[in-house]
Design a protein around this motif. Structure first.
Motif, PDB file in Angstrom:
ATOM      1  N   TRP B 149       0.818  -1.220   0.000  1.00  0.00           N
ATOM      2  CA  TRP B 149       0.000   0.000   0.000  1.00  0.00           C
ATOM      3  C   TRP B 149       0.846   1.261   0.000  1.00  0.00           C
ATOM      4  N   VAL B 150       2.020   1.200   0.620  1.00  0.00           N
ATOM      5  CA  VAL B 150       2.890   2.386   0.578  1.00  0.00           C
ATOM      6  C   VAL B 150       3.338   2.637  -0.865  1.00  0.00           C
ATOM      7  N   LEU B 151       3.636   1.531  -1.569  1.00  0.00           N
ATOM      8  CA  LEU B 151       4.055   1.632  -2.965  1.00  0.00           C
ATOM      9  C   LEU B 151       2.948   2.268  -3.823  1.00  0.00           C
ATOM     10  N   VAL B 152       1.741   1.751  -3.653  1.00  0.00           N
ATOM     11  CA  VAL B 152       0.630   2.245  -4.470  1.00  0.00           C
ATOM     12  C   VAL B 152       0.288   3.695  -4.115  1.00  0.00           C
ATOM     13  N   LEU B 153       0.147   3.953  -2.818  1.00  0.00           N
ATOM     14  CA  LEU B 153      -0.175   5.326  -2.409  1.00  0.00           C
ATOM     15  C   LEU B 153       0.959   6.276  -2.807  1.00  0.00           C
ATOM     16  N   GLY B 154       2.187   5.763  -2.695  1.00  0.00           N
ATOM     17  CA  GLY B 154       3.345   6.563  -3.070  1.00  0.00           C
ATOM     18  C   GLY B 154       3.306   6.947  -4.543  1.00  0.00           C
ATOM     19  N   LEU B 155       2.880   6.005  -5.384  1.00  0.00           N
ATOM     20  CA  LEU B 155       2.765   6.309  -6.813  1.00  0.00           C
ATOM     21  C   LEU B 155       1.686   7.358  -7.059  1.00  0.00           C
ATOM     22  N   PHE B 156       0.573   7.223  -6.317  1.00  0.00           N
ATOM     23  CA  PHE B 156      -0.485   8.229  -6.458  1.00  0.00           C
ATOM     24  C   PHE B 156      -0.011   9.607  -6.001  1.00  0.00           C
ATOM     25  N   ALA B 157       0.854   9.618  -5.003  1.00  0.00           N
ATOM     26  CA  ALA B 157       1.323  10.897  -4.475  1.00  0.00           C
ATOM     27  C   ALA B 157       2.363  11.545  -5.369  1.00  0.00           C
ATOM     28  N   THR B 158       3.074  10.730  -6.175  1.00  0.00           N
ATOM     29  CA  THR B 158       4.178  11.304  -6.949  1.00  0.00           C
ATOM     30  C   THR B 158       3.952  11.346  -8.461  1.00  0.00           C
ATOM     31  N   LEU B 159       3.321  10.300  -9.038  1.00  0.00           N
ATOM     32  CA  LEU B 159       3.150  10.261 -10.500  1.00  0.00           C
ATOM     33  C   LEU B 159       2.406  11.476 -11.062  1.00  0.00           C
ATOM     34  N   GLY B 215       9.567   7.103   3.093  1.00  0.00           N
ATOM     35  CA  GLY B 215      10.617   6.414   3.829  1.00  0.00           C
ATOM     36  C   GLY B 215      10.066   5.734   5.077  1.00  0.00           C
ATOM     37  N   ILE B 216       9.290   6.471   5.857  1.00  0.00           N
ATOM     38  CA  ILE B 216       8.790   5.887   7.105  1.00  0.00           C
ATOM     39  C   ILE B 216       7.787   4.770   6.807  1.00  0.00           C
ATOM     40  N   GLY B 217       7.052   4.913   5.741  1.00  0.00           N
ATOM     41  CA  GLY B 217       6.111   3.854   5.354  1.00  0.00           C
ATOM     42  C   GLY B 217       6.845   2.554   5.064  1.00  0.00           C
ATOM     43  N   MET B 218       7.944   2.672   4.328  1.00  0.00           N
ATOM     44  CA  MET B 218       8.726   1.485   3.993  1.00  0.00           C
ATOM     45  C   MET B 218       9.421   0.912   5.232  1.00  0.00           C
ATOM     46  N   ARG B 219       9.873   1.799   6.128  1.00  0.00           N
ATOM     47  CA  ARG B 219      10.503   1.315   7.364  1.00  0.00           C
ATOM     48  C   ARG B 219       9.474   0.573   8.211  1.00  0.00           C
ATOM     49  N   ALA B 220       8.262   1.118   8.237  1.00  0.00           N
ATOM     50  CA  ALA B 220       7.198   0.459   9.005  1.00  0.00           C
ATOM     51  C   ALA B 220       6.955  -0.951   8.475  1.00  0.00           C
ATOM     52  N   ALA B 221       7.095  -1.098   7.153  1.00  0.00           N
ATOM     53  CA  ALA B 221       6.849  -2.399   6.548  1.00  0.00           C
ATOM     54  C   ALA B 221       7.976  -3.382   6.852  1.00  0.00           C
ATOM     55  N   LEU B 222       9.224  -2.914   6.751  1.00  0.00           N
ATOM     56  CA  LEU B 222      10.343  -3.856   6.711  1.00  0.00           C
ATOM     57  C   LEU B 222      11.167  -3.971   7.988  1.00  0.00           C
ATOM     58  N   LEU B 223      11.012  -3.010   8.923  1.00  0.00           N
ATOM     59  CA  LEU B 223      11.844  -3.076  10.126  1.00  0.00           C
ATOM     60  C   LEU B 223      11.095  -3.752  11.270  1.00  0.00           C
ATOM     61  N   THR B 241       0.940   9.078   7.747  1.00  0.00           N
ATOM     62  CA  THR B 241       1.499   8.714   6.431  1.00  0.00           C
ATOM     63  C   THR B 241       0.393   8.719   5.372  1.00  0.00           C
ATOM     64  N   VAL B 242      -0.704   8.053   5.684  1.00  0.00           N
ATOM     65  CA  VAL B 242      -1.823   8.025   4.743  1.00  0.00           C
ATOM     66  C   VAL B 242      -2.327   9.439   4.481  1.00  0.00           C
ATOM     67  N   GLY B 243      -2.399  10.233   5.550  1.00  0.00           N
ATOM     68  CA  GLY B 243      -2.929  11.592   5.421  1.00  0.00           C
ATOM     69  C   GLY B 243      -2.066  12.459   4.518  1.00  0.00           C
ATOM     70  N   TRP B 248      -0.976  14.868  -0.913  1.00  0.00           N
ATOM     71  CA  TRP B 248      -0.171  15.107  -2.116  1.00  0.00           C
ATOM     72  C   TRP B 248      -0.820  14.458  -3.342  1.00  0.00           C
ATOM     73  N   ALA B 249      -1.396  13.268  -3.130  1.00  0.00           N
ATOM     74  CA  ALA B 249      -2.066  12.586  -4.243  1.00  0.00           C
ATOM     75  C   ALA B 249      -3.225  13.434  -4.758  1.00  0.00           C
ATOM     76  N   VAL B 250      -4.025  13.976  -3.819  1.00  0.00           N
ATOM     77  CA  VAL B 250      -5.174  14.800  -4.230  1.00  0.00           C
ATOM     78  C   VAL B 250      -4.689  16.028  -4.991  1.00  0.00           C
ATOM     79  N   LEU B 251      -3.648  16.674  -4.442  1.00  0.00           N
ATOM     80  CA  LEU B 251      -3.108  17.862  -5.103  1.00  0.00           C
ATOM     81  C   LEU B 251      -2.664  17.519  -6.535  1.00  0.00           C
ATOM     82  N   GLY B 252      -1.926  16.404  -6.646  1.00  0.00           N
ATOM     83  CA  GLY B 252      -1.434  15.985  -7.958  1.00  0.00           C
ATOM     84  C   GLY B 252      -2.571  15.662  -8.913  1.00  0.00           C
TER      85      GLY B 252
END
Lengths: 309, 284
Positions: B149-159, B215-223, B241-243, B248-252
């Motif tokens: 979900w961090v990957l997907v949300l991250g893509l929505f926030a940046t693409l 970054g923190i989303g990925m750390r939450a997943a893997l650490l 993180t979601v917020g 950013w996703a909405v803005l984009g």
């Protein structure tokens, strides 16, 4: 849907203004289905601007434009599917393979297939038509300039357009490719009744391909007619060539028939290798453009005079 | 750009897969995909003996997931922006515009290509990385779900933002400036060192931008849970993180369609030709 003879292109009083400069003043012309129209004119005359407005790629300043029954400024995808566009130069999709791109772009036209016009054109058949079969699996960046140009034409017609815009389509083609391209144009108009608007600097090509020639100079259409009609407009200017006693003669006259009659009366059988050439399209073109340009200079001069007074 | 129909979506998908395959089978593009992951792997190798003061965690274990978050930002913001700017200059976009449904197909294709490229980068980083670094806890289903979900949300926030930048750029070269702020954000976002060791005000700045949250989303997943002590407030801050990424996703998603439409409207044969002439002058 259009039927033969129906007007597919109707332009009236088209104006284009950039800032304070008028690029197109009052462009008016029309085309019927199946006609090939050539737009001639010096660089900067407004040819590309005119074509871009008709393609729906550029907003006009004023005037009425009707392309396949719609205003290109508000043309939808349905309308877009009936047009073909070949621009002066493309460099896109260089990593794609020739056939791959043709199949991909063609597929966008499938939903717009109709009873009368099957879309898209079969990729292999089309590759054969434009002579690219042996390069079908080549990467596009590996094509030569002329091959790339043929691919551009193929992409332009992959959707079986009812109206095709060609901006200097044969630039960079060798004479053989050029001849094949001319045959292709004839095929398109004969078999599919495609209407074609093209620009070129090759006057031979214009004469060979077009039903009608439009000459655009200084943002105005200064001539509209078949090559014959145009040359008759500045008729009289004919060139008479002959030899007498092994000597060559050239004479330009407005009354060629009378001149030749007198020539024979005077010298009889001594006249040999007689040739009478009516003004070529090139002569016509040069004369008309020069007239238009000097006319414009006069107007400017007069305006200046008025201002100084 | 109204209503994405099935055919166009399918064609866009096909287009994306074709271009992804092209970019993975050509040396120059492949290098582009591998450059950052390999650089990070080398860094991780040299970090292998460094341990954090707090939590007894290897520095490398913290950097690896953070770097995954960073790749999302690079691919989404810079990658997408660059592709748009380049393909506007070479006429690909105009070609799409001249094709019915072409623009939509083009955009779907770009999203597929960029997202696919990101997955490749993530795999190249994560698989060898997990052998280089001790202390990751990627075993559980929960971990992979979080990563997804961090990957997907991250893509929505940046693409979409990347697309917006790409459509604003006058040329691919003028997009170079985008790299600077992105690198600046990386530096302050706790990617290569815990954010808690930064001054307070810098922490606040970093938390405005998406990279920290990726970054923190990925750390939450893997650490492992114990590693949370180096984070702000000793929490993985999932809701925040979601917020922030969501915002950013909405803005984009609001900006991108407006800017893309404006850009598409301006494309014409002569604008492509003019840009090319300008590009030739720069090269010369």
């Amino acid at each position: 849907m259009t039927t033969r003879g129906q007007t597919v292109l109707d332009v009236e009083g088209l104006r284009m203004r950039y800032g304070v400069n008028d690029v197109l003043h009052d462009v008016t012309f029309h085309a019927r289905q199946g006609e090939v129209l050539t737009l001639l004119g010096p660089n900067g005359a407004g040819k590309t601007t005119t074509i871009e407005i008709l393609e729906g790629f550029r907003m006009r300043s004023a005037g009425r434009v009707d392309v396949l029954g719609a205003d290109p400024a508000h043309g939808d995808e349905q309308w877009r599917a009936r047009l073909g566009v070949v621009l002066q130069s493309w460099r896109d999709h260089s990593k794609w393979r020739v056939r791959e791109l043709l199949v991909h772009l063609g597929a966008y036209f499938t939903p717009y297939s109709t009873e009368r016009i099957r879309r898209p054109w079969d990729a292999d058949e089309l590759l054969d038509t434009v002579g690219l079969t042996e390069h079908a699996d080549k990467r596009i960046r590996m094509l030569s300039g002329g091959q790339r140009r043929r691919l551009d034409v193929a992409i332009g017609i992959v959707g079986c357009p009812e109206l095709l815009f060609l901006d200097e389509p044969t630039a960079g083609m060798d004479p053989e490719a050029r001849r094949e391209f001319h045959d292709l144009i004839h095929r398109l108009t004969d078999s599919f009744e495609t209407t074609i608007l093209l620009t070129t600097h090759d006057l031979d090509e214009a004469e060979k391909l077009s039903d009608r020639i439009l000459i655009l100079a200084g943002g105005r259409i200064i001539a509209d007619g078949s090559a014959d009609e145009l040359s008759r407009r500045i008729a009289g200017e004919a060139e008479v060539r002959w030899t007498r006693d092994g000597q060559r003669f050239v004479h330009t006259t407005t009354e060629s028939t009378k001149f030749v009659y007198e020539l024979f009366q005077q010298y009889g059988e001594a006249i040999d290798e007689l040739e009478v050439r009516r003004a070529s399209l090139e002569d016509t073109y040069m004369t008309l453009v020069r007239q238009a340009e000097s006319g414009r200079t006069k107007v400017t001069a007069r305006t200046l005079e008025e201002v100084t007074r | 750009m109204n209503g994405l129909n099935g055919t166009v979506f399918r064609l866009g998908w096909a287009r994306g897969m074709i271009e992804l395959r092209q970019s993975l089978t050509n040396a120059q593009d492949l290098w582009g995909h591998l450059f950052w992951p390999i650089g990070i792997l080398v860094t991780l190798y040299f970090m292998r003996d460094t341990t954090l003061d707090v939590g007894g965690l290897q520095l490398g274990a913290m950097v690896l997931p953070s770097a995954l978050g960073m790749s999302i930002a690079f691919n989404g913001l810079v990658g997408m922006g660059q592709l748009l700017a380049v393909e506007r200059e070479d006429g690909t976009l105009l070609r799409a515009k001249a094709t019915p449904g072409g623009m939509q197909g083009y955009l779907v294709g770009k999203v597929v290509t960029v997202a696919g490229g990101l997955l490749v980068s993530v795999a190249v980083l994560l698989i060898p990385g997990s052998f280089l670094v001790d202390g990751l806890a990627p075993g559980s289903v929960g971990a992979w779900l979080t990563l997804a979900w961090v990957l997907v949300l991250g893509l929505f926030a940046t693409l979409p933002l990347g697309a917006a930048f790409g459509s604003l750029a006058s040329s691919p070269r003028s997009l170079g400036w985008l790299m600077l702020p992105v690198m600046g954000m990386v530096a302050i976002s706790g990617i290569f060192y815990p954010i808690t060791s930064m001054p307070d005000w810098l922490q606040w700045v970093a938390q405005v931008f998406p990279i920290y949250w990726l970054g923190i989303g990925m750390r939450a997943a893997l650490l492992p849970e114990a590693a949370v002590v180096v984070e702000i407030g000793e929490s993985w801050r999932t809701l925040e993180t979601v917020g922030v990424l969501g915002a950013w996703a909405v803005l984009g998603l609001v900006l991108a369609p407006i800017l893309l439409r404006r850009m598409a409207r301006r494309e014409s044969g002569s604008s492509v030709a003019a840009r090319r002439e300008k590009a030739m002058l720069v090269v010369r």
